[in-house]
Enzyme design. Structure first.
Site, mmCIF file in Angstrom:
data_model
loop_
_atom_site.group_PDB
_atom_site.id
_atom_site.type_symbol
_atom_site.label_atom_id
_atom_site.label_comp_id
_atom_site.label_asym_id
_atom_site.label_seq_id
_atom_site.Cartn_x
_atom_site.Cartn_y
_atom_site.Cartn_z
ATOM 1 N N HIS A 49 0.821 -1.214 0.000
ATOM 2 C CA HIS A 49 0.000 0.000 0.000
ATOM 3 C C HIS A 49 0.857 1.268 0.000
ATOM 4 C CE1 HIS A 49 -3.028 2.944 1.159
ATOM 5 N NE2 HIS A 49 -2.245 3.298 2.162
ATOM 6 N N HIS A 99 1.186 5.282 -2.272
ATOM 7 C CA HIS A 99 1.580 6.631 -1.855
ATOM 8 C C HIS A 99 2.835 7.180 -2.536
ATOM 9 C CE1 HIS A 99 -1.336 7.291 1.346
ATOM 10 N NE2 HIS A 99 -1.127 6.051 1.775
ATOM 11 N N GLU A 105 -6.135 9.262 0.454
ATOM 12 C CA GLU A 105 -6.405 7.823 0.460
ATOM 13 C C GLU A 105 -7.436 7.397 -0.590
ATOM 14 O OE1 GLU A 105 -4.750 5.486 1.834
ATOM 15 O OE2 GLU A 105 -3.639 6.500 3.419
ATOM 16 N N SER A 155 -3.801 1.178 -4.763
ATOM 17 C CA SER A 155 -3.086 -0.014 -4.282
ATOM 18 C C SER A 155 -4.004 -1.209 -4.086
ATOM 19 C CB SER A 155 -2.341 0.305 -2.981
ATOM 20 O OG SER A 155 -3.254 0.619 -1.953
HETATM 21 N N1 HBI Z 1 0.274 5.682 10.031
HETATM 22 N N2 HBI Z 1 1.991 4.319 9.329
HETATM 23 C C1 HBI Z 1 0.912 5.069 9.045
HETATM 24 N N3 HBI Z 1 0.510 5.162 7.756
HETATM 25 C C2 HBI Z 1 -0.581 5.903 7.422
HETATM 26 O O1 HBI Z 1 -0.929 5.983 6.221
HETATM 27 C C3 HBI Z 1 -1.290 6.581 8.437
HETATM 28 C C4 HBI Z 1 -0.831 6.442 9.749
HETATM 29 N N4 HBI Z 1 -1.483 7.050 10.748
HETATM 30 C C5 HBI Z 1 -2.646 7.879 10.515
HETATM 31 C C6 HBI Z 1 -3.053 7.965 9.122
HETATM 32 N N5 HBI Z 1 -2.391 7.350 8.178
HETATM 33 C C7 HBI Z 1 -4.318 8.662 8.695
HETATM 34 O O2 HBI Z 1 -5.418 8.133 9.362
HETATM 35 C C8 HBI Z 1 -4.407 10.143 8.898
HETATM 36 O O3 HBI Z 1 -4.387 10.470 10.241
HETATM 37 C C9 HBI Z 1 -3.497 10.978 8.175
HETATM 38 FE FE FE Z 2 -2.373 5.126 3.196
#
Ligand code: HBI
Ligand code: FE
Length: 313
Positions: free
Chosen positions: A177, A182, A222, A241
């Protein structure tokens, strides 16, 4: 020259969170759910070998220090098979259904179905393109910490692979993913600037604003889609993804609604299956301009030294 780094003592005292002054001050140790402790409904819950693998890879992330190269993982044949399955399927859908920014950036990384890319190598490409870097993380970070990282042009990425019993599904972010969904988008300068602005907006956000920014992130970064050449294309990482989600989006049965960043956004769920409704940008440029204008309303109170640290001054 910027004013000296002063913050009214009162504001500092009443703020229930710290504004990080550097990436070192962004906490990457508080992991929500999962991490190495899989829950009962996780596809790998009954697989002790997989669980140990997760612990080992999580520990590498926990002990990694900023400035050191990101440890290389020797992915097992089973893990490479998962990568190959997902990448082979997705690659067939990208030319028709991924947005033009994604398609332009994709070749920069030399993705191959036969090899799981290393974070260290992709981070170097990303840094040359937009100044973004990857920092390894053990699992799902707290939204505030994750968003704060973006202010320092840092994308926190997991490094473990989803369980081989369900290559098309993962209940949490995994290396597939992160790297397919990303990383390519972050090599686009306009997109990287937008994500940077969302990060900066998070630095002074209170809990309510963080929650709203999390939803903004969710419905754009997302699961966002964009109008392009009379059709609708994916730019959200959760769509790009996932073969199933991308097909679902392409089938055109989900509702498309315009995004109003300042209005309340619906609740999010990780477990409701595919999105029944996508927020759509009329164009990436216009959408990014609206999103950035919203973000600027949140960083009005940013201290000058932090402005310098994140590259605003
Ligand atoms: N942590 N490792 C990781 N990857 C993410 O994509 C991620 C996260 N923590 C929070 C988050 N994404 C989202 O829910 C938003 O808070 C940005
Ligand atoms: Fe993500």
């Amino acid at each position: 020259a910027p004013a000296p780094a002063t913050q009214p003592a009162e504001a500092q005292a009443t703020r229930p969170f710290r504004i990080p002054r550097s990436l070192e001050e962004v906490d990457n140790g508080q992991i929500l759910g999962f991490s190495a402790d899989l829950s009962e409904d996780h596809p790998g819950f009954h697989d002790p070998v997989y669980k140990q693998r997760r612990v080992d890879i999580c520990n590498l992330a926990r002990t990694h220090r900023i400035g050191q190269p990101i440890p290389r993982i020797d992915y097992s044949p089973e893990e490479v098979d998962v990568w190959r399955t997902v990448m082979t399927e997705l690659q067939q859908l990208f030319p028709q259904h991924a947005c033009k920014e994604f398609l332009r950036c994709w070749p920069m990384f030399g993705f191959s179905p036969d090899e799981v890319p290393q974070l260290e190598d992709l981070s170097a490409v990303l840094t040359r393109a937009t100044g973004f870097q990857i920092r390894p993380v053990a699992g799902l970070l707290r939204p505030r910490d994750f968003l704060n990282g973006l202010a320092f042009r840092t994308f926190h990425s997991t490094q473990y692979m989803r369980h081989h019993s369900s290559p098309r599904y993962t209940p949490e972010p995994d290396v597939v993913h992160e790297l397919i969904g990303h990383v390519p988008m972050l090599a686009d300068p306009a997109y990287a600037d937008l994500v940077h602005q969302i990060g900066i907006a998070s630095l002074t956000a209170d809990e309510k604003q963080i929650w709203h920014l999390t939803k903004v992130y969710w419905y754009t970064v997302e699961f966002g889609v964009v109008r392009e050449g009379g059709g609708v294309k994916a730019f959200g990482a959760g769509v790009l993804s996932s073969f199933g989600e991308l097909q679902h989006m392409a089938a055109g049965r989900a509702e498309l609604v315009p995004l109003d960043v300042a209005a309340p956004l619906p609740r999010m769920s990780y477990k409701d299956g595919y999105q029944q409704r996508y927020f759509v940008l009329d164009s990436f440029e216009e959408g990014a301009a609206h999103l950035k204008a919203y973000c600027r309303t949140l960083h009005q109170h940013l201290p000058d030294d932090v402005r310098v640290a994140v590259g605003l001054l």
